[in-house]
Design a protein around this motif. Structure first.
Motif, PDB file in Angstrom:
ATOM      1  N   GLN A  76       0.823  -1.209   0.000  1.00 35.47           N
ATOM      2  CA  GLN A  76       0.000   0.000   0.000  1.00 35.47           C
ATOM      3  C   GLN A  76       0.859   1.263   0.000  1.00 35.47           C
ATOM      4  O   GLN A  76       0.553   2.226  -0.711  1.00 35.47           O
ATOM      5  CB  GLN A  76      -0.933   0.019   1.214  1.00 35.47           C
ATOM      6  N   THR A  79       2.328   1.704  -3.498  1.00 38.05           N
ATOM      7  CA  THR A  79       1.293   2.198  -4.415  1.00 38.05           C
ATOM      8  C   THR A  79       1.016   3.673  -4.179  1.00 38.05           C
ATOM      9  O   THR A  79       0.939   4.466  -5.135  1.00 38.05           O
ATOM     10  CB  THR A  79      -0.006   1.383  -4.240  1.00 38.05           C
ATOM     11  N   LYS A  80       0.886   4.075  -2.928  1.00 35.69           N
ATOM     12  CA  LYS A  80       0.606   5.474  -2.612  1.00 35.69           C
ATOM     13  C   LYS A  80       1.776   6.376  -3.006  1.00 35.69           C
ATOM     14  O   LYS A  80       1.569   7.491  -3.501  1.00 35.69           O
ATOM     15  CB  LYS A  80       0.257   5.624  -1.141  1.00 35.69           C
ATOM     16  N   ASN A  81       2.996   5.906  -2.815  1.00 38.15           N
ATOM     17  CA  ASN A  81       4.163   6.688  -3.233  1.00 38.15           C
ATOM     18  C   ASN A  81       4.200   6.847  -4.751  1.00 38.15           C
ATOM     19  O   ASN A  81       4.523   7.925  -5.272  1.00 38.15           O
ATOM     20  CB  ASN A  81       5.463   6.049  -2.741  1.00 38.15           C
ATOM     21  N   LEU A  84       1.562   9.354  -5.677  1.00 36.26           N
ATOM     22  CA  LEU A  84       2.013  10.695  -5.290  1.00 36.26           C
ATOM     23  C   LEU A  84       3.010  11.234  -6.304  1.00 36.26           C
ATOM     24  O   LEU A  84       2.908  12.401  -6.731  1.00 36.26           O
ATOM     25  CB  LEU A  84       2.624  10.657  -3.891  1.00 36.26           C
TER      26      LEU A  84
END
Length: 99
Positions: A76, A79-81, A84
């Motif tokens: 997670q 994926t978020k990095n 971003l």
């Protein structure tokens, strides 16, 4: 240079059994009647530690379940990095200047 030193105070006192053991030994050396009080304090502290351990998140999960959860959380974060970085590259954000 900054060094990581353990926090002094209640957090450190809560996890240390040594002062209680020291007090018990002192009472035993003096042949004091306070030994029973000190033993009760020690038993109470042991029970509090057991309760704290039992309340820790994930303590009811097996090692493989914890590892699976950790891998899921890491994925997670990756994926978020990535998202971003993608959004940062799509448009320029203006940062207001402080007056």
């Amino acid at each position: 240079m900054a060094t990581n030193q353990p926090k002094q105070g209640s957090e450190n006192d809560d996890s240390s059994f040594l002062p209680l053991v020291h007090d018990i030994i002192k009472c035993m050396d003096k042949d004091s009647q306070d030994v029973h009080q000190e033993l009760v304090k020690f038993k109470t502290r042991i029970q509090e530690a057991r309760d704290q351990i039992g309340a820790m998140p994930g303590i009811d999960m097996s090692l493989s379940e914890q590892q699976h959860e950790l891998e899921t959380l890491r994925e997670q974060v990756r994926t978020k990095n990535q998202l971003l970085q993608k959004y940062k590259s799509l448009c320029m954000f203006e940062v207001p200047k402080a007056s």
